[in-house]
Write a protein that holds these residues in place. Structure first.
Motif, PDB file in Angstrom:
ATOM      1  N   MET A  77      20.291 -12.642   8.600  1.00 34.05           N
ATOM      2  CA  MET A  77      20.700 -13.983   8.184  1.00 34.05           C
ATOM      3  C   MET A  77      21.877 -13.898   7.222  1.00 34.05           C
ATOM      4  O   MET A  77      22.895 -14.541   7.397  1.00 34.05           O
ATOM      5  N   SER A  78      21.741 -13.026   6.214  1.00 33.90           N
ATOM      6  CA  SER A  78      22.802 -12.960   5.224  1.00 33.90           C
ATOM      7  C   SER A  78      24.021 -12.176   5.736  1.00 33.90           C
ATOM      8  O   SER A  78      25.045 -12.160   5.082  1.00 33.90           O
ATOM      9  N   THR A  79      23.882 -11.560   6.903  1.00 35.14           N
ATOM     10  CA  THR A  79      25.043 -10.857   7.448  1.00 35.14           C
ATOM     11  C   THR A  79      26.113 -11.856   7.880  1.00 35.14           C
ATOM     12  O   THR A  79      27.287 -11.565   7.867  1.00 35.14           O
ATOM     13  N   ASP A  80      25.656 -13.051   8.284  1.00 36.08           N
ATOM     14  CA  ASP A  80      26.610 -14.106   8.594  1.00 36.08           C
ATOM     15  C   ASP A  80      26.936 -14.813   7.288  1.00 36.08           C
ATOM     16  O   ASP A  80      26.100 -15.493   6.698  1.00 36.08           O
ATOM     17  N   ALA A  81      28.158 -14.609   6.832  1.00 32.80           N
ATOM     18  CA  ALA A  81      28.473 -15.010   5.463  1.00 32.80           C
ATOM     19  C   ALA A  81      28.974 -16.448   5.333  1.00 32.80           C
ATOM     20  O   ALA A  81      29.512 -16.830   4.317  1.00 32.80           O
ATOM     21  N   ASN A  82      28.786 -17.259   6.354  1.00 31.77           N
ATOM     22  CA  ASN A  82      29.274 -18.629   6.244  1.00 31.77           C
ATOM     23  C   ASN A  82      28.337 -19.484   5.410  1.00 31.77           C
ATOM     24  O   ASN A  82      27.127 -19.315   5.431  1.00 31.77           O
ATOM     25  N   SER A 100      27.218 -22.359   5.786  1.00 24.93           N
ATOM     26  CA  SER A 100      26.213 -23.161   6.476  1.00 24.93           C
ATOM     27  C   SER A 100      24.945 -22.365   6.730  1.00 24.93           C
ATOM     28  O   SER A 100      23.934 -22.897   7.113  1.00 24.93           O
ATOM     29  N   ASP A 101      25.000 -21.072   6.496  1.00 26.65           N
ATOM     30  CA  ASP A 101      23.815 -20.245   6.578  1.00 26.65           C
ATOM     31  C   ASP A 101      22.875 -20.566   5.422  1.00 26.65           C
ATOM     32  O   ASP A 101      21.693 -20.305   5.468  1.00 26.65           O
ATOM     33  N   TRP A 102      23.443 -21.103   4.367  1.00 23.87           N
ATOM     34  CA  TRP A 102      22.670 -21.436   3.175  1.00 23.87           C
ATOM     35  C   TRP A 102      21.985 -22.779   3.368  1.00 23.87           C
ATOM     36  O   TRP A 102      22.511 -23.652   4.039  1.00 23.87           O
ATOM     37  N   HIS A 107      25.684 -27.126   0.079  1.00 26.89           N
ATOM     38  CA  HIS A 107      25.033 -25.890   0.500  1.00 26.89           C
ATOM     39  C   HIS A 107      25.032 -24.905  -0.666  1.00 26.89           C
ATOM     40  O   HIS A 107      26.017 -24.813  -1.401  1.00 26.89           O
TER      41      HIS A 107
END
Lengths: 99, 316
Positions: free
Chosen positions: A1-6, A8-10, A32
């Protein structure tokens, strides 16, 4: 999950701001942030750049349970047929004061 | 008629009635797909414009002529970032994902205002942007405070309150230059000469060529036509330019007693289309800078996410 640093992941947070003492917190918007502390800091930067607030709440948007707009009428209907809850329902003789 | 079609008809009737009564549409209300798509396109483009608009001005932060001007410019640039965030939040209420919107910006699939593809060549450009570009933006945005979609209208109320400072600081900056040395006055005049026509283009194509206008007006997203707002802006600017002691670069600009408005010369729409098409002076630079900023910020986002995971905060 945290590998995608955008961002909107938050998770999304709803921000409530008390504009001054004596008033309740009011919804200001959303943002976010990875956690509650960052959400508070971001909310400070985003919604109170011009002294708009003296206190901030942040709430995960996913924690908000809302009434459905589709059932708006039936949901709020119980209050519509109880006019006796309003002071204007009652007839008071002319001249009676402080009532 | 099937039950589903009957339901859709009933929903549409509720939506139409809300519009007719000038009520706001809120995120969880039923809305036509085209209304949703059109709003996502417009609000995303607006959000992108705010964050791309940081670039031409941020270009001058390190070279601001005084600490006062530097502090003002940093506050303004921070506001632009904030405006982008208000608008991204508003567009997310329609079901769009921020990540997708940024991706569309970075790959040229969504646009931003063509005005930001012009370069800021001198310090006076910071003033011209504040006065003219933010002035045009305010003229466009004030009616959006009454737009039919609630979250967009509320974001615009916040933005308009803050834009007023942006415009006034620009005007004050130009005034200082205009009253300064001859070289400073010339620099101010040159900036106004370069920014005037692109600012008029910010209102979009003429009414009879505007692709989305009629539908947006029917949906009460848009409240005034492009030409009407452009005229309003010209009428506001002419006396302001006189007070500045600067001229506007249009020999055909003159008061029309009969119309009660200023007449102005033809706009070079070929230039507008070229810039929209990606051939403006700074299109490539703006997008590559945006992508670089996004990539260079990745480690900060990763670190924040790792910290949150480690401390077991609520995550959706």
């Amino acid at each position: 999950m945290s590998t995608d640093a955008n961002g909107s992941d938050w998770p999304l947070w709803e921000v409530f701001v008390r504009s001054r003492r004596g008033l309740s917190h009011t919804h200001a918007g959303s943002l976010h942030a990875p956690d509650a502390q960052m959400a508070l800091r971001n909310a400070r930067d985003l919604y109170t750049r011009r002294s708009e607030g003296v206190s901030i709440w942040v709430v995960p948007s996913a924690s908000v349970t809302a009434s459905s707009p589709d059932e708006k009428d039936p949901f709020f209907e119980p209050s519509a047929d109880k006019p006796y809850r309003h002071p204007t329902f009652y007839d008071i003789p002319e001249g009676v004061r402080h009532l | 008629m099937t039950t589903m079609a009957a339901d859709a008809g009933a929903y549409e009737a509720v939506f139409d009635a809300a519009l007719a009564a000038d009520e706001r549409i809120e995120p969880r209300d039923w809305m036509p797909d085209e209304y949703r798509t059109s709003l996502i396109r417009q609000i995303a483009q607006h959000a992108h414009s705010e964050i791309i608009g940081i670039q031409p001005e941020a270009n001058w932060i390190t070279r601001a002529p005084s600490l006062r001007r530097k502090a003002i410019l940093m506050a303004k640039v921070q506001d632009e970032a904030g405006h982008g965030l208000y608008l991204y939040s508003a567009v997310e209420t329609l079901g769009a994902r921020r990540e997708d919107l940024l991706d569309k910006l970075h790959t040229g699939r969504q646009k931003y205002s063509s005005i930001f593809n012009y370069p800021t060549l001198t310090w006076a450009d910071v003033g011209a942007i504040g006065w003219l570009v933010d002035g045009a933006a305010i003229t466009n945005q004030v009616p959006l405070c009454r737009c039919s979609y609630g979250p967009y209208a509320r974001a615009m109320v916040r933005i308009c309150k803050e834009e007023s400072f942006h415009q006034r600081q620009g005007y004050e900056l130009l005034l200082a230059l205009s009253r300064g040395t001859e070289a400073q006055r010339a620099m101010a005049q040159d900036a106004v000469d370069r920014w005037w026509w692109p600012s008029l283009m910010m209102f979009g194509p003429p009414d009879d060529e505007s692709a989305h206008s009629a539908q947006s007006m029917a949906w009460k997203i848009k409240r005034h036509s492009n030409d009407e707002l452009r005229q309003r802006f010209v009428d506001i600017c002419v006396p302001q330019a006189e007070s500045l002691g600067l001229t506007l670069p249009d020999p055909e600009l003159r008061w029309n007693e009969e119309r009660g408005h200023y007449d102005f010369g033809p706009i070079d729409w070929a230039e507008f289309r070229e810039v929209l098409r990606g051939n403006g002076p700074c299109n490539a630079q703006r997008i590559s800078q945006r992508r670089r900023a996004h990539e260079e910020g990745a480690w900060v986002r990763e670190a924040a996410a790792a910290y949150a995971a480690k401390h077991g905060e609520a995550r959706s």
